[in-house]
Design an enzyme around this catalytic site. Structure first.
Site, PDB file in Angstrom:
ATOM      1  N   ASN A   9     118.651 -55.119  50.534  1.00  0.00           N
ATOM      2  CA  ASN A   9     119.593 -56.119  50.027  1.00  0.00           C
ATOM      3  C   ASN A   9     120.959 -55.843  50.646  1.00  0.00           C
ATOM      4  OD1 ASN A   9     121.248 -57.795  48.532  1.00  0.00           O
ATOM      5  ND2 ASN A   9     121.103 -56.589  46.648  1.00  0.00           N
ATOM      6  N   TRP A  10     121.350 -56.677  51.593  1.00  0.00           N
ATOM      7  CA  TRP A  10     122.608 -56.431  52.321  1.00  0.00           C
ATOM      8  C   TRP A  10     123.830 -56.878  51.530  1.00  0.00           C
ATOM      9  CZ3 TRP A  10     121.503 -58.028  58.157  1.00  0.00           C
ATOM     10  CH2 TRP A  10     120.450 -57.229  58.644  1.00  0.00           C
ATOM     11  N   LYS A  11     123.612 -57.509  50.394  1.00  0.00           N
ATOM     12  CA  LYS A  11     124.709 -57.991  49.538  1.00  0.00           C
ATOM     13  C   LYS A  11     125.707 -58.813  50.361  1.00  0.00           C
ATOM     14  CE  LYS A  11     124.006 -53.971  46.647  1.00  0.00           C
ATOM     15  NZ  LYS A  11     124.377 -53.324  45.418  1.00  0.00           N
ATOM     16  N   HIS A  97     119.381 -60.409  40.195  1.00  0.00           N
ATOM     17  CA  HIS A  97     120.033 -59.130  40.496  1.00  0.00           C
ATOM     18  C   HIS A  97     121.137 -58.877  39.471  1.00  0.00           C
ATOM     19  CE1 HIS A  97     122.300 -56.009  42.566  1.00  0.00           C
ATOM     20  NE2 HIS A  97     121.217 -55.803  43.298  1.00  0.00           N
ATOM     21  N   GLU A  99     124.020 -57.775  39.724  1.00  0.00           N
ATOM     22  CA  GLU A  99     125.365 -58.234  40.120  1.00  0.00           C
ATOM     23  C   GLU A  99     125.506 -59.732  39.857  1.00  0.00           C
ATOM     24  OE1 GLU A  99     125.316 -56.569  44.058  1.00  0.00           O
ATOM     25  OE2 GLU A  99     125.396 -54.562  43.199  1.00  0.00           O
ATOM     26  N   GLU A 169     115.673 -52.158  38.276  1.00  0.00           N
ATOM     27  CA  GLU A 169     116.924 -51.612  38.793  1.00  0.00           C
ATOM     28  C   GLU A 169     117.841 -51.259  37.624  1.00  0.00           C
ATOM     29  OE1 GLU A 169     117.644 -52.830  43.112  1.00  0.00           O
ATOM     30  OE2 GLU A 169     118.594 -54.329  41.845  1.00  0.00           O
ATOM     31  N   GLY A 175     124.402 -48.669  43.312  1.00  0.00           N
ATOM     32  CA  GLY A 175     125.646 -48.431  44.033  1.00  0.00           C
ATOM     33  C   GLY A 175     126.463 -47.275  43.494  1.00  0.00           C
ATOM     34  N   SER A 215     120.355 -46.699  44.197  1.00  0.00           N
ATOM     35  CA  SER A 215     120.715 -45.527  45.007  1.00  0.00           C
ATOM     36  C   SER A 215     119.511 -44.857  45.677  1.00  0.00           C
ATOM     37  CB  SER A 215     121.524 -44.527  44.170  1.00  0.00           C
ATOM     38  OG  SER A 215     122.725 -45.129  43.713  1.00  0.00           O
ATOM     39  N   GLY A 236     120.005 -51.097  48.446  1.00  0.00           N
ATOM     40  CA  GLY A 236     121.289 -51.714  48.767  1.00  0.00           C
ATOM     41  C   GLY A 236     121.979 -50.940  49.881  1.00  0.00           C
ATOM     42  N   GLY A 237     122.875 -50.050  49.501  1.00  0.00           N
ATOM     43  CA  GLY A 237     123.720 -49.325  50.449  1.00  0.00           C
ATOM     44  C   GLY A 237     122.987 -48.744  51.651  1.00  0.00           C
TER      45      GLY A 237
HETATM   46  C1  PEP Z   1     120.690 -53.125  45.028  1.00  0.00           C
HETATM   47  O1  PEP Z   1     121.627 -53.731  45.508  1.00  0.00           O
HETATM   48  O2  PEP Z   1     119.712 -53.744  44.586  1.00  0.00           O
HETATM   49  C2  PEP Z   1     120.741 -51.664  44.996  1.00  0.00           C
HETATM   50  C3  PEP Z   1     119.746 -51.009  44.434  1.00  0.00           C
HETATM   51  O3  PEP Z   1     121.835 -51.062  45.562  1.00  0.00           O
HETATM   52  P1  PEP Z   1     122.003 -49.477  45.910  1.00  0.00           P
HETATM   53  O4  PEP Z   1     120.760 -49.075  46.659  1.00  0.00           O
HETATM   54  O5  PEP Z   1     123.233 -49.428  46.770  1.00  0.00           O
HETATM   55  O6  PEP Z   1     122.139 -48.754  44.635  1.00  0.00           O
END
Ligand code: PEP
Length: 258
Positions: A9-11, A97, A99, A169, A175, A215, A236-237
């Protein structure tokens, strides 16, 4: 046997040219890897979908979107529909998600409308659920998840539910660098699977893939993927870095699931 699925997920990161560079880098890195045991999905921002789709053509890497609107077309300024995502080359769509729930008023009811549209159009949904830190500390994790799962997946037939991917999640792990322990992920994801078994049946619940997200990085991938009810990761990251994401896919590919 559930095939592991790793989605990035590049957000709201990457301009079009940056996205092309990242997709090309991943394609290069994965070309020397045997990742046939893993489904790999990249979810760039809307603006870069078409270009990343071109980069990925001829590979086994699939394209996904980070959200969608449930109507096919109309006066819905700023929104993007399933037919538009298919046209741009998408196979997958992330919905719910945290966010989006936190900053854009996403609810279980809107997730459910999106889910029905996604299934109607033959796209593959990745439905995110997860508790906040306060909810976990109040011992409400299972109650929160039961509500999210039941409402987000309401009125989905047996033949459709098996196409759905669920991403567990925990909000406190997204994040933050704070990953759920493999035991916490397993306990919670087993709870979700048992819930699906109660709502549908055991055969169906055993066929649904449940990803962990929060994470995920190369160092924690193997232990997480080894858990019986963890069938992949939403990243994500670490999906924004070529070597990290490729390494996660590599580690996941080594974990065989029965
Ligand atoms: C996400 O955006 O779904 C996520 C899990 O981010 P991260 O891996 O950065 O925690």
């Amino acid at each position: 046997m559930r095939k592991i699925i790793i989605a990035g997920n590049w957000k709201m990161y990457k301009t079009i040219s940056e996205a092309i560079e990242l997709a090309n880098g991943l394609k290069r890195e994965l070309s020397s890897l045997d990742y046939a045991a893993v489904d790999v999905v990249l979810c760039p921002p809307y603006t870069a979908l078409s270009e990343v789709s071109e980069v990925l053509s001829g590979t086994e890497i699939k394209l996904g979107a980070q959200d969608v609107y449930w109507e096919d077309e109309g006066a819905f300024t700023g929104e993007v529909s399933c037919p538009m995502l298919k046209d741009a080359g998408c196979t997958y769509v992330i919905i719910g998600h945290s966010e989006r729930r936190q900053f854009f008023s996403e609810t279980n009811e809107t997730v459910n409308k999106k889910l029905k549209a996604i299934l109607k159009h033959g796209l593959i949904p990745i439905v995110c659920v997860g508790e906040t830190l306060a909810e976990r500390e109040r011992n409400e994790t299972f109650k929160v998840l039961e509500n999210q799962v039941k409402k987000s997946l309401a009125e989905i037939s047996q033949s459709d539910i098996v196409k759905v991917i669920i991403a567990y999640e925990p909000v406190w792990a997204i994040g933050t660098g704070r990953t759920a322990t493999p035991a916490q992920a397993e306990e919670t994801q087993k709870y979700i699977r048992d819930l699906l078994s109660a709502v549908y049946n055991k055969t169906i619940s055993e066929s649904i893939r449940i990803q962990y997200g929060g994470s995920v990085k190369p160092e924690n991938t193997t232990e997480l993927m080894k858990q019986p009810d963890v069938d992949g990761a939403l990243v994500g990251g670490a999906s924004l870095k070529i070597l990290s994401f490729a390494d996660i896919i590599k580690q996941a590919g080594k974990v065989s699931k029965g």
